[in-house]
Design an enzyme around this catalytic site. Structure first.
Site, PDB file in Angstrom:
ATOM      1  N   GLU A   1       0.837  -1.208   0.000  1.00  0.00           N
ATOM      2  CA  GLU A   1       0.000   0.000   0.000  1.00  0.00           C
ATOM      3  C   GLU A   1       0.873   1.261   0.000  1.00  0.00           C
ATOM      4  O   GLU A   1       0.586   2.238   0.674  1.00  0.00           O
ATOM      5  CB  GLU A   1      -0.939  -0.031   1.219  1.00  0.00           C
TER       6      GLU A   1
HETATM    7  C1  LIG Z   1       2.100  -9.527   0.579  1.00  0.00           C
HETATM    8  C2  LIG Z   1       1.885  -8.471  -0.445  1.00  0.00           C
HETATM    9  C3  LIG Z   1       0.606  -8.206  -0.883  1.00  0.00           C
HETATM   10  C4  LIG Z   1       0.392  -7.274  -1.887  1.00  0.00           C
HETATM   11  N1  LIG Z   1      -0.875  -7.118  -2.379  1.00  0.00           N
HETATM   12  C5  LIG Z   1      -1.045  -6.343  -3.490  1.00  0.00           C
HETATM   13  C6  LIG Z   1      -2.315  -6.303  -4.159  1.00  0.00           C
HETATM   14  O1  LIG Z   1      -3.270  -6.957  -3.742  1.00  0.00           O
HETATM   15  N2  LIG Z   1      -2.432  -5.556  -5.267  1.00  0.00           N
HETATM   16  C7  LIG Z   1      -1.399  -4.827  -5.767  1.00  0.00           C
HETATM   17  O2  LIG Z   1      -1.572  -4.176  -6.781  1.00  0.00           O
HETATM   18  N3  LIG Z   1      -0.195  -4.842  -5.160  1.00  0.00           N
HETATM   19  C8  LIG Z   1       0.015  -5.582  -4.043  1.00  0.00           C
HETATM   20  N4  LIG Z   1       1.249  -5.627  -3.427  1.00  0.00           N
HETATM   21  C9  LIG Z   1       2.335  -4.869  -4.030  1.00  0.00           C
HETATM   22  C10 LIG Z   1       2.872  -3.760  -3.153  1.00  0.00           C
HETATM   23  O3  LIG Z   1       2.012  -2.675  -3.120  1.00  0.00           O
HETATM   24  C11 LIG Z   1       4.272  -3.445  -3.669  1.00  0.00           C
HETATM   25  O4  LIG Z   1       5.105  -4.504  -3.270  1.00  0.00           O
HETATM   26  C12 LIG Z   1       4.799  -2.134  -3.174  1.00  0.00           C
HETATM   27  O5  LIG Z   1       4.085  -1.059  -3.724  1.00  0.00           O
HETATM   28  C13 LIG Z   1       6.290  -1.962  -3.499  1.00  0.00           C
HETATM   29  O6  LIG Z   1       6.559  -2.232  -4.828  1.00  0.00           O
HETATM   30  P1  LIG Z   1       7.732  -3.230  -5.214  1.00  0.00           P
HETATM   31  O7  LIG Z   1       7.548  -4.477  -4.450  1.00  0.00           O
HETATM   32  O8  LIG Z   1       7.778  -3.325  -6.671  1.00  0.00           O
HETATM   33  O9  LIG Z   1       9.024  -2.561  -4.654  1.00  0.00           O
HETATM   34  P2  LIG Z   1       9.889  -1.407  -5.351  1.00  0.00           P
HETATM   35  O10 LIG Z   1       8.956  -0.377  -5.848  1.00  0.00           O
HETATM   36  O11 LIG Z   1      10.822  -2.019  -6.258  1.00  0.00           O
HETATM   37  O12 LIG Z   1      10.632  -0.810  -4.099  1.00  0.00           O
HETATM   38  C14 LIG Z   1      11.842  -1.377  -3.577  1.00  0.00           C
HETATM   39  C15 LIG Z   1      12.445  -0.383  -2.579  1.00  0.00           C
HETATM   40  O13 LIG Z   1      12.790   0.837  -3.268  1.00  0.00           O
HETATM   41  C16 LIG Z   1      12.175   1.950  -2.684  1.00  0.00           C
HETATM   42  N5  LIG Z   1      11.777   2.874  -3.731  1.00  0.00           N
HETATM   43  C17 LIG Z   1      11.108   2.589  -4.874  1.00  0.00           C
HETATM   44  N6  LIG Z   1      10.915   3.692  -5.585  1.00  0.00           N
HETATM   45  C18 LIG Z   1      11.454   4.698  -4.911  1.00  0.00           C
HETATM   46  C19 LIG Z   1      11.575   6.107  -5.134  1.00  0.00           C
HETATM   47  N7  LIG Z   1      11.044   6.681  -6.197  1.00  0.00           N
HETATM   48  N8  LIG Z   1      12.204   6.832  -4.193  1.00  0.00           N
HETATM   49  C20 LIG Z   1      12.699   6.286  -3.088  1.00  0.00           C
HETATM   50  N9  LIG Z   1      12.617   4.970  -2.833  1.00  0.00           N
HETATM   51  C21 LIG Z   1      12.004   4.188  -3.731  1.00  0.00           C
HETATM   52  C22 LIG Z   1      10.981   1.414  -1.945  1.00  0.00           C
HETATM   53  O14 LIG Z   1      10.612   2.240  -0.870  1.00  0.00           O
HETATM   54  C23 LIG Z   1      11.482   0.046  -1.484  1.00  0.00           C
HETATM   55  O15 LIG Z   1      12.177   0.180  -0.276  1.00  0.00           O
HETATM   56  C24 LIG Z   1       1.476  -6.532  -2.414  1.00  0.00           C
HETATM   57  C25 LIG Z   1       2.754  -6.775  -1.930  1.00  0.00           C
HETATM   58  C26 LIG Z   1       2.969  -7.736  -0.968  1.00  0.00           C
HETATM   59  C27 LIG Z   1       4.377  -7.991  -0.515  1.00  0.00           C
END
Ligand SMILES: Cc1cc2nc3c(=O)[nH]c(=O)nc-3n(C[C@H](O)[C@H](O)[C@H](O)COP(=O)(O)OP(=O)(O)OC[C@H]3O[C@@H](n4cnc5c(N)ncnc54)[C@H](O)[C@@H]3O)c2cc1C
Lengths: 600, 263
Positions: A444
């Site tokens: 989220e």
């Molecule tokens: C158990 C679980 C349930 C989920 N359920 C859903 C769901 O139902 N529907 C859905 O759509 N999504 C869902 N998600 C996805 C979730 O919202 C994402 O995992 C989250 O938004 C982070 O994206 P990412 O995993 O690609 O990490 P990334 O975006 O790759 O982030 C990796 C790290 O980099 C940092 N980062 C990334 N971009 C920036 C920036 N611009 N500036 C500074 N720091 C940055 C982040 O803070 C993080 O620490 C779920 C995730 C999990 C783990």
């Protein structure tokens, strides 16, 4: 016996501190009264303990499986969710005109807290469904609503949110799923989604996915994203949902915690394309999603606070029973050992958990009550009031989400520590609660993203800083008229607020002179700083009420003294930490900015 | 048919009971009350009969002060249609027979054709009231029932009669049936039910409204008076054995046999 889910903790906040009866007086919630809502909470507590708690361990141990392309959940999950649905918990928050009960959001959050404290992963399915129905209600066409709203609200169909993609998590602007318009007005969707919770399961009649995708020729970035309703099953000629849509779970993610809620790699439209229907206007999909964002993020903060609370209650029960060691002044091995709660260091750990958990619950419920106050103001046609409440709400939301999950996790870890070796085993639920809670800083919107949202957008760009300062000042003014402890905390809070104010002014200058890159580099300590200040405010409010009730001789004196001790703890042990965070913000400490990727 | 459910509030089963100043009653000031668990089975059975359209209406009959309203509302929230609260200064001090007179009069006033009650209330454990109600009304009665079927004007009731023997009793309505555990699984209220229950009026009937002679109920009509209550003797402290496991096991067996006399 130590109550695992004491309703009094929630009622004190809802009724005594937050004065829930104010939002029940007129407008959308006028059909409710405090006593009726109390009965609902009682029932929720009973149901959480009888239906959700007993299966949490088993759901964690036996993860969902993919069998012939279909997700199989633990067999106990479906009946427990059915009981939740049958009682009316999915329908309750929706408007009466759609079969709901117009339950205040803050009350529904309290109800969810009771279930989340014992089995968050199971609650998630229902939470997504409630959110999906809300999204459809606000943004869907009448035609779409006529077909899909009732089954979601009745809990016959469940909902999901399919936003993330493998390369587009934090940066939804980069998502690639495509939607192609068809002559009949529907769309065909193709794309790969990632992390989708509940994309398949075996207990609801149908699943309604809310999918973000791009139309042909849509502008790049967030302004080119549209929202679609994509069912798992489509209706056949006789109106039965028997026709499989072109969606498929391609894999299950094996997670650290939250294992009872299935998380999937979700493939849309591998063959002819999945049938979808546009929700809201073209290219306004992210806007529609973000409409629900405050509620969704408060929901995550609530889950984090509830897990911290559940762990604390467990640790407390254990500490009252577990015999180990003797007081330092009485090291006589012929004397019986004492319960560990008699050791000051164990009480310190418990106080830390209590101060965090009950502070976070308060912050989350306060924010939820702002959602309700905003709705009441809108219903009364008071746009100005709705806007000012809304600004404070927008500002507190990233804090409610990120502070509760970061520090709530600290409380979850503390619960393990109180149990010692037992806490590290799967014979006790605290390690599961910790693993479950570890999700909340991630999804989220990661807490890093929340911090940037708070400082860059809410505080500076939208002027939320002023709204927050006014609310804090108002609490300080009231607190300095109250009992002795309130006056002390009001004074301490006032100093913290001065720090926040001057740092924020300084950072506004940094934004002007050095640009957003430098401004946002240390957004995370800024969120902690403001978060601790806001939670100190919450504890001031609780102190005022507790002192008043103690003076009047109403309420349970031990309970109230516990509140005062927790407030003292927070002000003495936590609030001073703001000095460290302040020290890297003025001037902006540049090591993370300047360090090269190659050096790390 | 209208089903009357006799419903009593009792202290929650995990409460710690204190004796009041008079020494002949319970100090209820700090007690959390709940519906007598056996009455919950009776209520559930009535609601199931209504769901199956065998009964037209379910009415709750409670002898009690205004502090019992919350429990009555809980029953309404689960689906009972109506409730009457039976309350009069003259009812104070009633023994089982007095309570039975009040309930029987209320059942008649409401035109009840079947009375369901718990087999006992877990506070006094007297198990007397349903049988007395039946006697006063001249209706048949079956106790400790864990399965019930109705067919037109007759009923068939199953009961456990000890030693694994099951009795099957048939009879004609109107009747009084008292419910045992295992008869069903009581339902939860629905949230909507809770809201609706708040709005229901719960009429209060006094002795006059029920056509009862005040001298026949309450302390005036009681054949039983409670003279003295005392706390059970304090439990002796537990014992923790120490030493090597085999010798501890031996000692434990000896203690269980000779001291605790459970083996
Ligand atoms: C158990 C679980 C349930 C989920 N359920 C859903 C769901 O139902 N529907 C859905 O759509 N999504 C869902 N998600 C996805 C979730 O919202 C994402 O995992 C989250 O938004 C982070 O994206 P990412 O995993 O690609 O990490 P990334 O975006 O790759 O982030 C990796 C790290 O980099 C940092 N980062 C990334 N971009 C920036 C920036 N611009 N500036 C500074 N720091 C940055 C982040 O803070 C993080 O620490 C779920 C995730 C999990 C783990």
């Amino acid at each position: 016996m130590t109550d695992r889910l004491p309703l009094r903790d929630l009622q004190f906040l809802l009724e005594d501190v937050l004065q829930m009866k104010e939002v029940l007086q007129e407008g959308p919630y006028a059909d409710h009264d405090v006593e009726g809502l109390r009965s609902m909470l009682e029932m929720a507590r009973e149901m959480a303990l009888e239906h959700f708690a007993p299966i949490a361990d088993a759901m964690d141990a036996e993860e969902p499986r993919l069998v012939d392309g279909k997700v199989k959940l633990h067999p106990a999950a479906g009946p427990a969710l059915q009981a939740f649905v049958d009682a009316g918990f999915v329908a309750a928050p929706h408007p009466a005109e759609h079969g709901g009960l117009d339950l205040p959001f803050a009350v529904h959050q309290c109800i969810q807290a009771l279930f989340a404290a014992v089995n968050s992963p199971l609650l998630t399915y229902a939470g997504l469904t409630i959110a999906a129905a809300g999204l459809l209600d606000v943004h869907g066409s009448e035609e779409l609503k006529a077909e899909w709203l009732a089954p979601l609200i009745e809990g016959r169909f469940f909902g999901t949110m399919a936003l993330s993609e493998p390369h587009a998590g934090s940066s939804l602007a980069d998502l690639r799923t495509k939607a192609t318009p068809q002559p009949d007005g529907t769309y065909r969707l193709k794309g790969d989604k990632m992390w989708i919770t509940g994309a398949d399961q075996d207990f609801s009649e149908n699943i309604v996915h809310f999918v973000l995708a791009r139309l042909p020729g849509a502008p790049a970035g967030t302004r080119g994203i549209s929202l679609f309703l994509v069912p798992k099953l489509l209706a056949d000629d006789s109106g039965e949902y028997t026709v499989e849509n072109d969606v498929r779970v391609a894999g299950i993610n094996h997670k650290m915690g939250f294992r009872g809620s299935v998380n999937t790699v979700f493939s849309i439209g591998e063959n002819q394309g999945a049938v979808g229907y546009l929700v809201g206007d073209e290219n306004r999909g992210l806007h529609a999603m973000f409409h629900m964002m405050n509620e969704a993020r408060i929901g995550v903060g609530l889950c984090a606070a509830a897990l911290a609370w559940g762990g604390y209650r467990h640790a407390l029960a254990y500490a009252r029973e577990r015999q180990q060691g003797r007081p330092v002044s009485l090291r006589d091995a012929t004397r019986p050992q004492v319960p560990i709660i008699q050791h000051a260091d164990v009480r310190r750990m418990l106080l830390e958990q209590k101060a965090i958990a009950e502070g976070a619950l308060h912050l989350v419920l306060f924010s939820a009550m702002l959602v309700d106050r905003q709705r009441v103001a809108l219903a009364a046609g008071d746009q100005a009031k709705a806007a000012s409440v809304g600004l404070l709400l927008d500002t507190l939301t990233p804090i409610a989400k990120a502070w509760s999950s970061d520090h709530g996790l600290r409380a979850s870890s503390g619960a393990i520590q109180v149990l010692g070796g037992s806490g590290y085993t799967r014979d006790f639920p605290v390690e599961r609660l910790y693993r479950d809670n570890r999700l909340n800083p991630i999804h989220e919107g990661t807490n890093g993203i929340q911090a940037m949202d708070l400082l860059g957008r809410k505080i500076l760009a939208k002027g939320g800083g002023m709204a927050l300062m006014q609310a804090l000042q108002d609490a300080i003014d009231r607190g300095s008229q109250e009992g002795p402890q309130s006056r002390v905390h009001a004074e301490q809070l006032s100093k913290a607020v001065e720090t926040v104010a001057s740092l924020t002014m300084g950072l506004a200058g940094v934004a002007q002179s050095d640009g957003p890159e430098v401004l946002l580099a240390n957004a995370t300590p800024y969120l902690h700083l403001v978060g601790h200040t806001v939670v100190a405010w919450m504890w001031l409010e609780q102190t005022m009420v507790a002192e008043r009730q103690l003076a009047a001789g109403t309420g349970d004196a031990d309970f109230l003294r516990g509140k005062l001790a927790s407030a003292r703890y927070f002000y003495a042990w936590e609030l001073p930490k703001t000095a460290v965070w302040a020290s890297v913000l003025n001037p902006v400490e540049r090591t993370p900015l300047d360090v090269h990727a190659d050096w790390l | 048919m209208i089903i009357g459910v006799c419903l009593k509030q009792v202290p929650a089963s995990d409460s710690r009971i204190k004796i009041d100043g008079s020494g002949a009653g319970v100090d209820a000031s700090d007690l959390k009350m709940e519906i007598n668990p056996y009455d919950e089975f009776a209520l559930e059975e009535a609601l199931k009969l209504k769901d199956a359209k065998v009964a037209k209406k379910v009415i709750v009959l409670t002898v009690g002060g205004s502090d019992s309203e919350q429990r009555i509302r809980d029953a309404l929230a689960r689906g009972a249609d109506d409730a009457v609260r039976l309350d009069d200064a003259a009812f104070a001090g009633s023994d089982s027979l007095g309570i039975a007179r009040i309930l029987a009069a209320a059942a008649q006033k409401e035109g009840v054709g079947l009375i369901l009650a718990g087999k006992q209330a877990i506070d006094d454990d007297n198990s007397q009231v349903p049988a007395m109600v039946a006697e006063l009304l001249g209706w048949p009665q079956v106790t400790v029932v864990d399965k019930l079927e109705l067919d037109g004007g007759s009923f068939k009731a199953w009961r456990q009669s000890g030693g694994g023997v099951r009795d099957v009793v048939t009879g004609s309505l109107p009747a009084v049936i008292s419910a045992d555990k295992g008869m069903n699984t009581p339902r939860y209220a629905k949230l909507r039910g809770i809201m609706m229950a708040k709005r229901k009026k719960i009429p209060v009937y006094d002795a006059a409204a029920l056509g009862l002679d005040p001298a026949s109920v309450g302390a005036a009509g009681a054949k039983v008076t409670q003279v003295n209550w005392s706390e059970p003797p304090a439990r002796p402290p537990g014992r923790i054995l120490s030493g090597e496991v085999p010798s501890m096991v031996k000692e434990l067996v000896t203690l269980l046999r000779d001291e605790a006399k459970v083996l």
